[in-house]
Motif scaffolding. Structure first.
Motif, mmCIF file in Angstrom:
data_model
loop_
_atom_site.group_PDB
_atom_site.id
_atom_site.type_symbol
_atom_site.label_atom_id
_atom_site.label_comp_id
_atom_site.label_asym_id
_atom_site.label_seq_id
_atom_site.Cartn_x
_atom_site.Cartn_y
_atom_site.Cartn_z
ATOM 1 N N GLU A 12 20.954 -1.864 2.016
ATOM 2 C CA GLU A 12 20.950 -2.844 0.938
ATOM 3 C C GLU A 12 21.850 -3.968 1.416
ATOM 4 O O GLU A 12 22.994 -3.741 1.803
ATOM 5 C CB GLU A 12 21.498 -2.231 -0.350
ATOM 6 C CG GLU A 12 21.493 -3.180 -1.513
ATOM 7 C CD GLU A 12 22.054 -2.552 -2.767
ATOM 8 O OE1 GLU A 12 22.557 -3.311 -3.603
ATOM 9 O OE2 GLU A 12 22.001 -1.313 -2.910
ATOM 10 N N LYS A 13 21.312 -5.174 1.416
ATOM 11 C CA LYS A 13 22.087 -6.310 1.899
ATOM 12 C C LYS A 13 23.249 -6.599 0.961
ATOM 13 O O LYS A 13 23.106 -6.536 -0.246
ATOM 14 C CB LYS A 13 21.219 -7.552 1.979
ATOM 15 C CG LYS A 13 20.172 -7.497 3.050
ATOM 16 C CD LYS A 13 19.316 -8.717 2.897
ATOM 17 C CE LYS A 13 18.720 -9.200 4.139
ATOM 18 N NZ LYS A 13 18.011 -10.470 3.938
ATOM 19 N N VAL A 14 24.399 -6.914 1.539
ATOM 20 C CA VAL A 14 25.574 -7.303 0.768
ATOM 21 C C VAL A 14 25.705 -8.808 0.899
ATOM 22 O O VAL A 14 25.840 -9.332 1.999
ATOM 23 C CB VAL A 14 26.848 -6.608 1.303
ATOM 24 C CG1 VAL A 14 28.073 -7.126 0.591
ATOM 25 C CG2 VAL A 14 26.735 -5.105 1.150
ATOM 26 N N LYS A 15 25.651 -9.491 -0.223
ATOM 27 C CA LYS A 15 25.806 -10.939 -0.210
ATOM 28 C C LYS A 15 27.280 -11.253 -0.356
ATOM 29 O O LYS A 15 27.914 -10.870 -1.329
ATOM 30 C CB LYS A 15 25.013 -11.581 -1.341
ATOM 31 C CG LYS A 15 23.525 -11.379 -1.182
ATOM 32 C CD LYS A 15 22.766 -12.019 -2.303
ATOM 33 C CE LYS A 15 21.282 -11.733 -2.126
ATOM 34 N NZ LYS A 15 20.513 -12.275 -3.227
ATOM 35 N N VAL A 40 24.379 1.470 3.447
ATOM 36 C CA VAL A 40 23.346 2.427 3.836
ATOM 37 C C VAL A 40 22.749 3.072 2.589
ATOM 38 O O VAL A 40 23.470 3.609 1.750
ATOM 39 C CB VAL A 40 23.922 3.512 4.776
ATOM 40 C CG1 VAL A 40 22.869 4.548 5.108
ATOM 41 C CG2 VAL A 40 24.501 2.883 6.035
ATOM 42 N N VAL A 41 21.428 2.992 2.463
ATOM 43 C CA VAL A 41 20.716 3.603 1.341
ATOM 44 C C VAL A 41 20.071 4.911 1.788
ATOM 45 O O VAL A 41 20.132 5.917 1.092
ATOM 46 C CB VAL A 41 19.643 2.638 0.790
ATOM 47 C CG1 VAL A 41 18.813 3.289 -0.290
ATOM 48 C CG2 VAL A 41 20.288 1.357 0.288
ATOM 49 N N ALA A 42 19.446 4.890 2.977
ATOM 50 C CA ALA A 42 18.781 6.082 3.506
ATOM 51 C C ALA A 42 18.794 6.021 5.026
ATOM 52 O O ALA A 42 18.816 4.940 5.615
ATOM 53 C CB ALA A 42 17.355 6.169 2.996
ATOM 54 N N LEU A 58 25.310 8.316 10.370
ATOM 55 C CA LEU A 58 25.528 7.484 9.188
ATOM 56 C C LEU A 58 25.140 8.272 7.951
ATOM 57 O O LEU A 58 24.291 9.169 8.017
ATOM 58 C CB LEU A 58 24.689 6.203 9.258
ATOM 59 C CG LEU A 58 25.047 5.199 10.336
ATOM 60 C CD1 LEU A 58 23.990 4.116 10.407
ATOM 61 C CD2 LEU A 58 26.406 4.580 10.062
ATOM 62 N N LYS A 59 25.744 7.899 6.816
ATOM 63 C CA LYS A 59 25.442 8.563 5.546
ATOM 64 C C LYS A 59 25.203 7.504 4.479
ATOM 65 O O LYS A 59 25.756 6.397 4.553
ATOM 66 C CB LYS A 59 26.605 9.448 5.119
ATOM 67 C CG LYS A 59 26.891 10.586 6.061
ATOM 68 C CD LYS A 59 28.119 11.349 5.644
ATOM 69 C CE LYS A 59 28.445 12.384 6.706
ATOM 70 N NZ LYS A 59 29.799 12.835 6.654
ATOM 71 N N ALA A 60 24.425 7.847 3.486
ATOM 72 C CA ALA A 60 24.175 6.939 2.361
ATOM 73 C C ALA A 60 25.501 6.567 1.704
ATOM 74 O O ALA A 60 26.389 7.397 1.548
ATOM 75 C CB ALA A 60 23.241 7.585 1.358
ATOM 76 N N GLY A 61 25.637 5.291 1.355
ATOM 77 C CA GLY A 61 26.840 4.809 0.696
ATOM 78 C C GLY A 61 27.844 4.135 1.620
ATOM 79 O O GLY A 61 28.744 3.437 1.160
ATOM 80 N N GLN A 62 27.702 4.325 2.924
ATOM 81 C CA GLN A 62 28.636 3.699 3.856
ATOM 82 C C GLN A 62 28.327 2.212 3.997
ATOM 83 O O GLN A 62 27.169 1.812 4.001
ATOM 84 C CB GLN A 62 28.547 4.338 5.241
ATOM 85 C CG GLN A 62 29.125 5.723 5.318
ATOM 86 C CD GLN A 62 29.038 6.289 6.710
ATOM 87 O OE1 GLN A 62 27.998 6.257 7.338
ATOM 88 N NE2 GLN A 62 30.157 6.821 7.192
ATOM 89 N N GLN A 63 29.366 1.397 4.132
ATOM 90 C CA GLN A 63 29.173 -0.030 4.397
ATOM 91 C C GLN A 63 29.218 -0.228 5.903
ATOM 92 O O GLN A 63 30.098 0.309 6.578
ATOM 93 C CB GLN A 63 30.247 -0.874 3.727
ATOM 94 C CG GLN A 63 29.984 -2.357 3.905
ATOM 95 C CD GLN A 63 30.945 -3.235 3.122
ATOM 96 O OE1 GLN A 63 31.758 -2.755 2.353
ATOM 97 N NE2 GLN A 63 30.845 -4.522 3.323
#
Length: 96
Positions: A12-15, A40-42, A58-63
């Motif tokens: 998910e892009k972070v603006k 990270v979403v998936a 990598l895991k979901a939720g990591q930036q």
């Protein structure tokens, strides 16, 4: 839900916005080669090398920080968020 295959990661892009003390959002010019941030979403199962599966660390939720202009932008029909489907090789770092 979008499920990445092989060594791909759904972000998910972070603006990134810059605000003044009074809360006014400033528009900024991004540097051309500056990396971007995402969450990270998936994560796909990993890459197959020499017949062995190498999982992605990598895991979901990591930036994460990823290379600018990499990946493919996607939108899910039910969700109005912008996503990026990117190769794990284009991810540079995890923000802790």
């Amino acid at each position: 839900m979008i499920r990445p295959l092989h060594d791909y990661v759904l972000l998910e892009k972070v603006k990134e916005e810059e605000k003044t003390e009074s809360g006014i959002i400033l528009t900024t010019k991004e540097a051309k080669d500056e990396p971007s941030h995402g969450i990270v979403v998936a994560v796909g199962p990993g890459k197959v090398e020499d017949g062995k599966l190498t999982p992605i660390d990598l895991k979901a939720g990591q930036q994460v920080i990823y290379k600018k202009y990499s990946g493919t932008e996607v939108k899910e029909k039910d969700d109005k968020k912008d996503y990026l489907l990117i190769s794990a090789d284009d991810i540079l770092a995890v923000v802790e």
